[in-house]
Design an enzyme around this catalytic site. Structure first.
Site, PDB file in Angstrom:
ATOM      1  N   GLU A 114       0.432  -1.342  -0.070  1.00 25.36           N
ATOM      2  CA  GLU A 114      -0.143  -0.030   0.281  1.00 25.36           C
ATOM      3  C   GLU A 114       0.705   1.421   0.094  1.00 25.36           C
ATOM      4  OE1 GLU A 114      -4.009  -1.616   2.012  1.00 25.36           O
ATOM      5  OE2 GLU A 114      -2.145  -1.402   3.159  1.00 25.36           O
ATOM      6  N   GLU A 134      -3.367  -9.471   4.946  1.00 19.65           N
ATOM      7  CA  GLU A 134      -4.459  -9.623   5.921  1.00 19.65           C
ATOM      8  C   GLU A 134      -5.511 -10.831   5.744  1.00 19.65           C
ATOM      9  OE1 GLU A 134      -2.449  -5.577   5.150  1.00 19.65           O
ATOM     10  OE2 GLU A 134      -2.789  -6.755   3.686  1.00 19.65           O
TER      11      GLU A 134
END
Length: 261
Positions: A114, A134
């Site tokens: 990210e 995640e």
């Protein structure tokens, strides 16, 4: 400012920002998130700096999030940023107004992917590997990957890696547009700095206008960006840098010196 887990170095008009927790594979604890947000604010506020380069110190770019420290704060809905800081993932609050290049190597996991997506250009070493882990842990990736990776890579390519949590290599990252260049191992920071130096030689007001308008299109749609184009054109054409550029164009072999006003 002084940091424990971030290394800041100024090289002419470029700020090098190093993620500096190598003993933990540059995993983000609360202090590192806070310090990096402060470093981004420092980059944005320093008028002598035109471009930032984000990199990892040690063997890896980042192993992602240090869950033992960060997870409780996220669970409580608390902000992880320093007061006055800028989110390194650019998903809340103030946005960077200057270009940022990511120089990636080793492992680039979860929040690291990210960070790359939040940068404007990314260069990676050939042996770099990426993964968004995640969902494998029952968690939501909150740093913008669910918005930016489909924009960048297309829906199918994004879901292939977001939903499976599989690891992928530098060539796949290049194929889907996550990174813009793949270089030999050890050359990623040199190449990122070369690009930063080239950007720093351009007119800073025009560079900021390009970033502002392109980001407006991504956030608010093409029509919103088109409405701003006349204002940005007038601002840059009438600026000192714009006038210098126009004058140099009229002179064979001439070149402008951009001051950033």
């Amino acid at each position: 400012m002084s940091y424990d887990y971030v290394r800041v170095e100024r090289r002419d008009q470029v700020m090098m920002i190093g993620i500096n927790r190598p003993e933990k594979a540059n995993a983000f604890n609360l202090q590192l998130v806070s310090e990096l947000s402060s470093a981004y604010a420092e980059l944005d506020a320093d008028d002598s700096i035109r471009v930032g380069v984000l990199h990892g110190v040690g063997r890896h770019f980042t192993a992602g999030m240090d869950l033992r420290e960060v997870a409780p704060e996220v669970s409580r809905g608390k902000s992880l940023l320093a007061p006055g800081g800028i989110s390194p993932w650019l998903v809340e609050g103030e946005q960077l107004s200057k270009p940022l290049i990511a120089a990636v190597h080793g492992k680039c996991l979860t929040l690291g992917v990210e960070l790359v997506l939040a940068a404007d250009i990314a260069v990676c070493a050939a042996s770099t590997t990426f993964a968004q882990l995640e969902p494998q842990l029952g968690l939501f990736p909150f740093g913008g990957v669910t918005v930016r990776l489909p924009q960048r890579a297309g829906w199918g390519n994004a879901m292939r890696w977001l939903l499976t949590c599989d690891e992928y290599d530098a060539q796949e990252a290049y194929r889907i547009g996550l990174v813009q260049e793949v270089v030999d191992d050890g050359d990623h920071l040199t190449r990122a700095t070369q690009l930063a130096d080239k950007i720093a030689r351009q007119a800073p007001l025009a560079i900021r206008a390009v970033l502002e308008n392109a980001r407006r299109a991504l956030r608010d749609g093409e029509a919103a960006a088109e409405l701003e184009m006349p204002r940005l054109a007038q601002r840059t054409f009438s600026s000192e840098d714009g006038q210098a550029g126009i004058a140099s164009f009229r002179q064979p072999g001439g070149s402008a010196v951009f001051v950033g006003r």
